[in-house]
Scaffold this motif. Structure first.
Motif, mmCIF file in Angstrom:
data_model
loop_
_atom_site.group_PDB
_atom_site.id
_atom_site.type_symbol
_atom_site.label_atom_id
_atom_site.label_comp_id
_atom_site.label_asym_id
_atom_site.label_seq_id
_atom_site.Cartn_x
_atom_site.Cartn_y
_atom_site.Cartn_z
ATOM 1 N N PRO A 232 50.145 26.322 39.483
ATOM 2 C CA PRO A 232 50.327 27.214 40.631
ATOM 3 C C PRO A 232 49.205 27.045 41.645
ATOM 4 O O PRO A 232 48.042 26.825 41.283
ATOM 5 N N ALA A 233 49.542 27.153 42.921
ATOM 6 C CA ALA A 233 48.530 27.001 43.973
ATOM 7 C C ALA A 233 47.662 28.237 44.104
ATOM 8 O O ALA A 233 46.531 28.169 44.590
ATOM 9 N N HIS A 234 48.179 29.391 43.688
ATOM 10 C CA HIS A 234 47.447 30.662 43.788
ATOM 11 C C HIS A 234 46.924 30.880 45.208
ATOM 12 O O HIS A 234 45.750 31.190 45.421
ATOM 13 N N ALA A 235 47.813 30.686 46.179
ATOM 14 C CA ALA A 235 47.402 30.825 47.573
ATOM 15 C C ALA A 235 46.970 32.247 47.904
ATOM 16 O O ALA A 235 46.226 32.455 48.870
ATOM 17 N N ASP A 236 47.444 33.220 47.131
ATOM 18 C CA ASP A 236 47.109 34.617 47.411
ATOM 19 C C ASP A 236 45.919 35.105 46.582
ATOM 20 O O ASP A 236 45.671 36.315 46.490
ATOM 21 N N ALA A 237 45.166 34.183 45.967
ATOM 22 C CA ALA A 237 44.029 34.576 45.131
ATOM 23 C C ALA A 237 42.946 35.254 45.969
ATOM 24 O O ALA A 237 42.757 34.948 47.150
ATOM 25 N N SER A 238 42.241 36.180 45.335
ATOM 26 C CA SER A 238 41.173 36.920 46.013
ATOM 27 C C SER A 238 39.817 36.293 45.713
ATOM 28 O O SER A 238 39.476 36.079 44.548
ATOM 29 N N PRO A 239 39.020 35.991 46.746
ATOM 30 C CA PRO A 239 37.685 35.436 46.509
ATOM 31 C C PRO A 239 36.755 36.501 45.945
ATOM 32 O O PRO A 239 36.870 37.684 46.272
ATOM 33 N N ALA A 240 35.845 36.086 45.089
ATOM 34 C CA ALA A 240 34.925 37.038 44.462
ATOM 35 C C ALA A 240 33.649 36.320 44.052
ATOM 36 O O ALA A 240 33.589 35.087 44.019
ATOM 37 N N MET A 241 32.640 37.100 43.709
ATOM 38 C CA MET A 241 31.364 36.582 43.222
ATOM 39 C C MET A 241 31.124 37.131 41.825
ATOM 40 O O MET A 241 31.281 38.326 41.582
ATOM 41 N N VAL A 242 30.742 36.257 40.902
ATOM 42 C CA VAL A 242 30.467 36.676 39.534
ATOM 43 C C VAL A 242 29.101 37.379 39.501
ATOM 44 O O VAL A 242 28.097 36.833 39.948
ATOM 45 N N THR A 243 29.083 38.585 38.955
ATOM 46 C CA THR A 243 27.842 39.363 38.925
ATOM 47 C C THR A 243 27.300 39.582 37.513
ATOM 48 O O THR A 243 26.144 39.955 37.356
ATOM 49 N N ALA A 244 28.125 39.366 36.484
ATOM 50 C CA ALA A 244 27.654 39.554 35.107
ATOM 51 C C ALA A 244 28.646 38.888 34.160
ATOM 52 O O ALA A 244 29.802 38.630 34.517
ATOM 53 N N LYS A 245 28.188 38.616 32.948
ATOM 54 C CA LYS A 245 29.043 38.061 31.901
ATOM 55 C C LYS A 245 28.738 38.770 30.595
ATOM 56 O O LYS A 245 27.578 39.028 30.275
ATOM 57 N N ASP A 246 29.807 39.052 29.820
ATOM 58 C CA ASP A 246 29.616 39.700 28.527
ATOM 59 C C ASP A 246 30.759 39.325 27.600
ATOM 60 O O ASP A 246 31.902 39.735 27.817
ATOM 61 N N ARG A 247 30.467 38.505 26.597
ATOM 62 C CA ARG A 247 31.417 38.162 25.535
ATOM 63 C C ARG A 247 32.790 37.712 26.050
ATOM 64 O O ARG A 247 33.820 38.266 25.723
ATOM 65 N N GLY A 248 32.763 36.676 26.861
ATOM 66 C CA GLY A 248 34.019 36.111 27.328
ATOM 67 C C GLY A 248 34.696 36.866 28.445
ATOM 68 O O GLY A 248 35.850 36.578 28.787
ATOM 69 N N ARG A 249 34.022 37.832 29.028
ATOM 70 C CA ARG A 249 34.540 38.558 30.176
ATOM 71 C C ARG A 249 33.503 38.498 31.290
ATOM 72 O O ARG A 249 32.303 38.550 31.035
ATOM 73 N N TRP A 250 33.987 38.395 32.516
ATOM 74 C CA TRP A 250 33.105 38.307 33.664
ATOM 75 C C TRP A 250 33.349 39.490 34.591
ATOM 76 O O TRP A 250 34.501 39.872 34.837
ATOM 77 N N THR A 251 32.264 40.067 35.100
ATOM 78 C CA THR A 251 32.379 41.091 36.130
ATOM 79 C C THR A 251 32.266 40.395 37.477
ATOM 80 O O THR A 251 31.342 39.604 37.702
ATOM 81 N N CYS A 252 33.196 40.666 38.362
ATOM 82 C CA CYS A 252 33.244 39.992 39.658
ATOM 83 C C CYS A 252 33.318 41.027 40.782
ATOM 84 O O CYS A 252 33.999 42.051 40.649
ATOM 85 N N ALA A 253 32.638 40.730 41.877
ATOM 86 C CA ALA A 253 32.699 41.576 43.063
ATOM 87 C C ALA A 253 33.663 40.927 44.051
ATOM 88 O O ALA A 253 33.372 39.858 44.599
#
Length: 335
Positions: A30-51
């Motif tokens: 998929p091209a994911h043309a509607d994806a939202s840009p974000a910045m990674v702010t933290a990581k914890d056990r295979g999950r990422w917090t994004c702004a």
């Protein structure tokens, strides 16, 4: 069908239903043309917090999409998200793209470790936090951080803490030829100059435990709530930060606090990467013999960098500083 007719069948006439996992997978994604840009702010056990849109008020928890495989994702990465980007409790988005990085802060566990670790991505500058006393400054560690900056594309900044306990003059003089910006702080004064330096930028902080790194972050962001630790009796700090985390600044920009480290391995750095940060020596380095480490005699007696100084095109102090960094990279320093 008569029994005799079976003999006329070959394998192309037999229709076999493919089993699970044998059907060809499409290479189209998929091209994911509607994806939202974000910045990674933290990581914890295979999950990422994004702004989302780098807006600290729009924090989203995300997982790595299957198509990314084992693509590394670190704090500071710019990513694209799909799925639930509302940020509601128990919601989960997917990271489907990781943008090309503009800078990387990398290190290895030691100088023999072949596995490099990306600590932070896309930071504009690295503040090398060093206390002037308790614990005393370690120039070997500073030099290694400078090497990491030059090879990773970050602007280094010296941040000297506890100036109420010792004079910064001697340490500043030892880095004068490198023209590294420096900020001096003390516990009984507001870090105004530091705030100005961080405003509107993405900045990473690195330093040995106990040098006051988390204390500085707590003063910049009273609501951050980072733990601070006392210096142990043998002069080494206790670890207080356990993973990198990006925190938004009131004046705009982000500060990325990294875990306290005791060593900064440089196994991934090539000597030529460091020389390129010194434009006056870069061209001459191409004339050096193959395998030259640019350390000068006796290790590299035919190094061409000395000729640049002899011709008056560079100051002797610049070459001495460059070779000190190269020696640090080669493991000849003492941390």
């Amino acid at each position: 069908m008569a029994r005799s007719d079976w003999r006329r069948l070959d394998e192309s006439d037999v229709r076999v239903r493919p089993g699970k996992g044998t059907r060809p997978r499409s290479k189209r994604r998929p091209a994911h043309a509607d994806a939202s840009p974000a910045m990674v702010t933290a990581k914890d056990r295979g999950r990422w917090t994004c702004a989302v849109d780098a807006d600290p008020e729009r924090a989203v928890t995300a997982m790595r999409a299957r198509e990314l495989g084992r693509t590394p994702i670190v704090v500071g990465d710019r990513v694209d998200l799909v799925g639930d980007v509302s940020g509601r409790p128990d919601s989960l988005a997917r990271i489907v793209r990781v943008d090309e990085r503009t800078s990387v802060l990398r290190r290895t566990a030691d100088d023999t470790d072949p596995y490099e670790r990306v600590v932070v991505a896309n930071a504009e500058q690295l503040l090398i936090v060093t206390s002037l006393a308790d614990p005393p400054p370690r120039t070997g560690f500073i030099d290694r951080c400078l090497v990491a900056c030059y090879s990773g594309g970050l602007q280094p900044v010296l941040c000297l803490t506890k100036s109420d306990l010792a004079d910064p003059g001697e340490l500043l003089a030892s880095y004068a030829d490198l023209a590294v910006p420096a900020i001096v702080t003390r516990h009984d004064e507001e870090p105004t100059e530091l705030r100005d330096r961080l405003a509107g930028r993405v900045s990473a902080l690195v330093g040995h435990s106990g040098v006051g790194k988390s204390t500085l972050v707590n003063r910049l962001l009273p609501d951050a709530g980072l733990a601070t630790g006392e210096v142990s009796a043998i002069g080494k700090g206790r670890h207080t930060s356990v993973s990198a985390v990006a925190l938004p600044l009131p004046s705009g920009g982000w500060v990325i606090d990294t875990p306290g480290v005791r060593s900064f391995g440089l196994a991934h750095v090539n000597p030529d990467d460091i020389v390129l940060a010194f434009p006056e020596f870069a061209e001459a380095a191409e004339e050096c013999p193959s395998g030259c480490g640019h350390l000068g005699p006796p290790e590299d007696p035919d190094c061409a960098l000395d000729d640049v100084v002899k011709s008056g095109e560079a100051r002797p102090g610049r070459l001495a500083s460059l070779r000190r960094l190269l020696a640090s990279r080669a493991g000849l320093d003492v941390l």
